[in-house]
Design a protein around this motif. Sequence first.
Motif, PDB file in Angstrom:
ATOM      1  N   SER A 178      10.530   5.833   5.652  1.00 18.24           N
ATOM      2  CA  SER A 178       9.223   6.242   6.181  1.00 18.24           C
ATOM      3  C   SER A 178       8.755   5.277   7.260  1.00 18.24           C
ATOM      4  CB  SER A 178       8.183   6.292   5.065  1.00 18.24           C
ATOM      5  OG  SER A 178       8.504   7.287   4.149  1.00 18.24           O
ATOM      6  N   ILE A 179       8.931   3.979   7.008  1.00 21.70           N
ATOM      7  CA  ILE A 179       8.498   2.980   7.989  1.00 21.70           C
ATOM      8  C   ILE A 179       9.301   3.143   9.274  1.00 21.70           C
ATOM      9  CG2 ILE A 179       8.317   0.517   8.441  1.00 21.70           C
ATOM     10  CD1 ILE A 179       8.013   0.101   5.443  1.00 21.70           C
ATOM     11  N   LEU A 180      10.639   3.294   9.124  1.00 25.27           N
ATOM     12  CA  LEU A 180      11.487   3.440  10.300  1.00 25.27           C
ATOM     13  C   LEU A 180      11.107   4.684  11.095  1.00 25.27           C
ATOM     14  CD1 LEU A 180      15.048   2.429   9.103  1.00 25.27           C
ATOM     15  CD2 LEU A 180      13.403   1.139  10.451  1.00 25.27           C
ATOM     16  N   LEU A 181      10.868   5.766  10.368  1.00 28.45           N
ATOM     17  CA  LEU A 181      10.540   7.009  11.060  1.00 28.45           C
ATOM     18  C   LEU A 181       9.225   6.861  11.830  1.00 28.45           C
ATOM     19  CD1 LEU A 181      11.720   9.831  11.361  1.00 28.45           C
ATOM     20  CD2 LEU A 181      10.106  10.588   9.642  1.00 28.45           C
ATOM     21  N   ALA A 182       8.239   6.224  11.193  1.00 30.68           N
ATOM     22  CA  ALA A 182       6.957   6.027  11.876  1.00 30.68           C
ATOM     23  C   ALA A 182       7.167   5.216  13.153  1.00 30.68           C
ATOM     24  CB  ALA A 182       5.968   5.326  10.950  1.00 30.68           C
ATOM     25  N   LEU A 225       2.202   9.170   8.321  1.00 32.01           N
ATOM     26  CA  LEU A 225       0.987   9.353   9.125  1.00 32.01           C
ATOM     27  C   LEU A 225       0.105   8.110   9.071  1.00 32.01           C
ATOM     28  CD1 LEU A 225      -0.032  13.050   8.445  1.00 32.01           C
ATOM     29  CD2 LEU A 225       1.055  12.070  10.448  1.00 32.01           C
ATOM     30  N   ILE A 226       0.027   7.515   7.889  1.00 35.61           N
ATOM     31  CA  ILE A 226      -0.812   6.326   7.762  1.00 35.61           C
ATOM     32  C   ILE A 226      -0.218   5.163   8.551  1.00 35.61           C
ATOM     33  CG2 ILE A 226      -1.627   4.600   6.113  1.00 35.61           C
ATOM     34  CD1 ILE A 226      -2.106   6.862   4.162  1.00 35.61           C
ATOM     35  N   TYR A 227       1.124   5.004   8.483  1.00 36.83           N
ATOM     36  CA  TYR A 227       1.758   3.940   9.274  1.00 36.83           C
ATOM     37  C   TYR A 227       1.535   4.194  10.760  1.00 36.83           C
ATOM     38  CZ  TYR A 227       4.285   2.940   4.946  1.00 36.83           C
ATOM     39  OH  TYR A 227       4.610   2.647   3.663  1.00 36.83           O
ATOM     40  N   LEU A 228       1.673   5.456  11.163  1.00 38.18           N
ATOM     41  CA  LEU A 228       1.487   5.785  12.578  1.00 38.18           C
ATOM     42  C   LEU A 228       0.084   5.415  13.034  1.00 38.18           C
ATOM     43  CD1 LEU A 228       3.313   9.158  13.159  1.00 38.18           C
ATOM     44  CD2 LEU A 228       3.552   7.088  14.494  1.00 38.18           C
ATOM     45  N   ALA A 229      -0.901   5.684  12.156  1.00 36.52           N
ATOM     46  CA  ALA A 229      -2.274   5.332  12.510  1.00 36.52           C
ATOM     47  C   ALA A 229      -2.391   3.830  12.732  1.00 36.52           C
ATOM     48  CB  ALA A 229      -3.227   5.789  11.411  1.00 36.52           C
ATOM     49  N   GLY A 230      -1.685   3.054  11.905  1.00 40.24           N
ATOM     50  CA  GLY A 230      -1.712   1.605  12.076  1.00 40.24           C
ATOM     51  C   GLY A 230      -1.039   1.186  13.376  1.00 40.24           C
ATOM     52  N   LEU A 231       0.084   1.853  13.693  1.00 40.33           N
ATOM     53  CA  LEU A 231       0.828   1.491  14.896  1.00 40.33           C
ATOM     54  C   LEU A 231       0.065   1.829  16.171  1.00 40.33           C
ATOM     55  CD1 LEU A 231       4.349   2.721  13.823  1.00 40.33           C
ATOM     56  CD2 LEU A 231       3.680   0.373  14.214  1.00 40.33           C
ATOM     57  N   GLN A 232      -0.808   2.840  16.054  1.00 35.96           N
ATOM     58  CA  GLN A 232      -1.532   3.304  17.240  1.00 35.96           C
ATOM     59  C   GLN A 232      -2.311   2.195  17.940  1.00 35.96           C
ATOM     60  OE1 GLN A 232      -1.303   7.207  16.324  1.00 35.96           O
ATOM     61  NE2 GLN A 232      -0.158   6.356  18.004  1.00 35.96           N
ATOM     62  N   VAL A 250       1.547  -1.166   4.476  1.00 40.95           N
ATOM     63  CA  VAL A 250       2.775  -1.237   3.678  1.00 40.95           C
ATOM     64  C   VAL A 250       2.485  -1.868   2.322  1.00 40.95           C
ATOM     65  CG1 VAL A 250       5.061  -2.272   3.534  1.00 40.95           C
ATOM     66  CG2 VAL A 250       4.287  -1.317   5.674  1.00 40.95           C
ATOM     67  N   ARG A 251       1.702  -2.941   2.348  1.00 39.54           N
ATOM     68  CA  ARG A 251       1.375  -3.609   1.081  1.00 39.54           C
ATOM     69  C   ARG A 251       0.598  -2.689   0.157  1.00 39.54           C
ATOM     70  NH1 ARG A 251      -0.696  -9.133   3.714  1.00 39.54           N
ATOM     71  NH2 ARG A 251       1.237 -10.293   3.705  1.00 39.54           N
ATOM     72  N   LEU A 252      -0.360  -1.961   0.752  1.00 40.21           N
ATOM     73  CA  LEU A 252      -1.165  -1.061  -0.066  1.00 40.21           C
ATOM     74  C   LEU A 252      -0.282  -0.003  -0.701  1.00 40.21           C
ATOM     75  CD1 LEU A 252      -4.020  -0.427  -0.950  1.00 40.21           C
ATOM     76  CD2 LEU A 252      -4.171   1.172   0.943  1.00 40.21           C
ATOM     77  N   SER A 253       0.616   0.604   0.105  1.00 42.20           N
ATOM     78  CA  SER A 253       1.447   1.643  -0.505  1.00 42.20           C
ATOM     79  C   SER A 253       2.431   1.033  -1.497  1.00 42.20           C
ATOM     80  CB  SER A 253       2.166   2.508   0.534  1.00 42.20           C
ATOM     81  OG  SER A 253       2.539   1.782   1.640  1.00 42.20           O
ATOM     82  N   LEU A 254       2.824  -0.198  -1.255  1.00 41.71           N
ATOM     83  CA  LEU A 254       3.692  -0.903  -2.202  1.00 41.71           C
ATOM     84  C   LEU A 254       3.010  -1.024  -3.566  1.00 41.71           C
ATOM     85  CD1 LEU A 254       6.392  -2.659  -1.883  1.00 41.71           C
ATOM     86  CD2 LEU A 254       4.864  -4.589  -1.992  1.00 41.71           C
ATOM     87  N   THR A 255       1.754  -1.489  -3.531  1.00 45.68           N
ATOM     88  CA  THR A 255       1.006  -1.637  -4.782  1.00 45.68           C
ATOM     89  C   THR A 255       0.887  -0.316  -5.514  1.00 45.68           C
ATOM     90  OG1 THR A 255      -0.346  -3.121  -3.466  1.00 45.68           O
ATOM     91  CG2 THR A 255      -1.085  -2.646  -5.698  1.00 45.68           C
ATOM     92  N   LEU A 256       0.434   0.694  -4.763  1.00 46.50           N
ATOM     93  CA  LEU A 256       0.227   2.001  -5.389  1.00 46.50           C
ATOM     94  C   LEU A 256       1.541   2.519  -5.962  1.00 46.50           C
ATOM     95  CD1 LEU A 256      -2.165   3.658  -2.819  1.00 46.50           C
ATOM     96  CD2 LEU A 256      -2.717   2.606  -5.007  1.00 46.50           C
ATOM     97  N   LEU A 257       2.619   2.298  -5.192  1.00 51.93           N
ATOM     98  CA  LEU A 257       3.928   2.788  -5.601  1.00 51.93           C
ATOM     99  C   LEU A 257       4.387   2.131  -6.895  1.00 51.93           C
ATOM    100  CD1 LEU A 257       6.330   4.434  -4.072  1.00 51.93           C
ATOM    101  CD2 LEU A 257       7.338   2.202  -4.093  1.00 51.93           C
ATOM    102  N   ILE A 258       4.218   0.805  -6.969  1.00 50.39           N
ATOM    103  CA  ILE A 258       4.676   0.101  -8.161  1.00 50.39           C
ATOM    104  C   ILE A 258       3.918   0.595  -9.388  1.00 50.39           C
ATOM    105  CG2 ILE A 258       4.725  -2.139  -9.310  1.00 50.39           C
ATOM    106  CD1 ILE A 258       5.412  -3.387  -6.651  1.00 50.39           C
TER     107      ILE A 258
END
Lengths: 283, 315
Positions: free
Chosen positions: B90-94, B197-204, B237-245
Motif C-alpha cells: 500500500s505504501i509503495l503504491l501510494a 488514499l490516506i497515505y496519498l493525502a499525506g504525500l500531497q 503509517v504509525r497510526l495504521s500500524l497501531t490499528l492493525l496490530i
Amino acid sequence: MSAALSDAVGSRRRKDWPKHLIIWSFLCIELLPLYMMAQVSFKNNAEFIQNPWLPANPLHWHWENWAFAAKLILPYVANTVFVAVTGTVAMLAVAVLGAYFFARYKMPGSGLLWSAFMVLMLLPGIANIVPLFSLLKEMSLLNTLYAIIIVSVAGGQAFNLFVLRSFIEDIPKDLFEAAEMDGASHLQRIFHVVLPMSSSILGTLSILAFLGMWNDFLLPLIILRDKELFTLGVGLIYLDGEYVKQWGQIMASYFFAAIPLIVLFLFTMRLFVRGLSQGAIKG
Amino acid sequence: MSLSLSRQKIRQEWRLYFFVLPSLALVLTFAYYPAASAVYHSFFEWSGGYTKQLIGFDNFTRAFHDQVLWDAFKTVSVLIVFNLFKMIPSILLAVLIHRLRSDQWQYAYRVLLVVPMIVPGLVTLFIWKFFFDPNLGVLNHVLDFTGLKAALVGLDHFFNWGVFFDNVPIGWLAQPELILPSLFIWGFPWIGAVGVLIYLAGLQSIGQEVYEAAELDGIGPIGKFFYIELPLILSQVRLSLTLLIIATFQGYGLQLLLLGDSGGPGGRGMTPGLWMYNRAFIAGEFGYACAIGMVLFVFILVLTVINNRYVRVEK
C-alpha cells in the motif's frame, strides 16, 4: 522552449510508463475477485471447470443462476439495507447531538465524559461479546434486527464523536452567535448551522458507517437465528456451508450482495475519495 | 476550543446535557455494562444461563495452563508479522501514484483503487476461499500454469517438507502446514484502498521544489523515498500500524470464515479471539470465555500503552 528543458520533460515522460505498468498490474490483481465473480456467475460448474478464466459466450449465459440468487439473497439484502440505513442514520444523529455538546461549551463534567468516550476506542470490543450476548438475551433482543442496529450505533459513538467534535469546533463562532441572537434553540442551531457546515464529513462518516454495517457478520452471526431475519453476513455464511457447490449460483449471489454498494459508490465516489483525503489530514 | 462558561450561563444551559444523554446511555448499556459484566463473570463457572458458580481464579489458572490459548498467541504473533509485511504494498503504491506527473492519472488511479471496495469484505473472503480450492481454485491453476508448482515440489524434495507433491492438487486450507502460508497469501497483493488514499493525502503536502532540490543533490528514487516521502507519511503509517496490530490481535472473523470455528486442520489457524468465540458459543463455557477475554484485554492494554509511550503519533 529550450532544447535542454524539453529533453528533461521528455525523459520524465518516458520514465513514467514503468510506474503505470506496476500500478496497473497491482490494480488488475486487485480487481481479479470482482472479475471472477462477474464471469463465473454466468456459467454452470461444467463450463467453469472447462474454461475457468475467460467469460462465457453471452448467448449461453446462464441467467437462471441470477434468478436463483435473486430468490435466495434478495430478502437478506432487504434486511441488510434496513439495518445499515437505519443504523447509519441513528448513529450519526446521536453522534451529532453528542458532538455538539462537547464542541460548543465546556460544561462541568464534560472533560470526564469525553475521556469516558475516548477510552472506548482503546478497549478491545472482543472481550465484550460474550456478556453482550447475554445482555441482549435478557433484554429479549436476541434474534431481532434491532439488536444489531442498536449495538452498532453504540459501537460507532466513540469514533464518530471524535471526528465530529473537531469539525464542529472549526465552524466559525459568529454563525452560532448570530443564530443565538435570532433566538434559535440549540436544536435549531444544530439544524441550521452544524448540519449544513459539516455535510461533507457527515457524508464520509455515513459511507464508512454504512460499509461497516454492510460487511459485518460477527454480530449478526451470534444474534440472528431465524432465516427470515438473516442479513447478508449470516446468509452468505450459510450458503457457503452447502455441500455441493454450484459456483455460478454462488457467485451470482455474491454479486447481488455487492449491487447496493455499487449503486452507493456510483453516487458517492467523488465525495468518498475527497472526504477521505481531507479527513485524513484533519484526523 | 469550546468556550468556558460562567456559573450563571451553566445554570441557564443545563438542557445541553440532554444532547449527550443518548450517546452516553447507549455506551453505558452496550459497552461499559458488558465490560464490567465480563470482569465479573470471569470468576464464575457460567454457561450463559441463570445458574453460575463462583470459582475464584480457576478460570485464569486454567487459561494460564491452556496449551491451545498459548499456541493461539503464537499464531497471532506470526499473523501480526505477516500483516506488517502486508502494509508495504500500500505504501509503495501510494508513492508510485504520487510520483506520476499527470494529475488526471493520479485522480483516475484513486478512483480505480476504490472500485474493489464495492465487493463486500465478506464476499472477498469467500472468493479467496474459492481461490484456495484445491481442484477448482485459481491459485492452483496459476501455480500449475506458471510452473511454480514444479518449483515448490522441487523445494519440497530438497527440504523434505512433505507438503507439495506432483499430481496432487495443493490443499491450501486442508493441510495443517499450509494454514499459516494461506493466511499470508490471502488478499494478495494486500492493497488497502483506504490506506493508500490516506497515505496519498499525506504525500500531497510535499512541494515540487523539495523534489527538485533532492534531484540537484543527486538523490535517486530510493533515496527520495527514505528521505522525503516516508518521513512525511510516517504518522499515518504509525497510526495504521497501531490499528492493525490491535485489530489482528483481537480478530477472528477471517479465521472463522476461512477455517471454521476450530481453527482449521490441526487448529493451526486458532487465534485467541477465535478460541474465546469457540469456548463461548461452541462449548458453552461463557465464564471461561470471559476470562480469555480478560487475558486478551490485558495484552491489548499493554500493547496500547507501549505504543503510546514509544510510538508517538504527532498530530
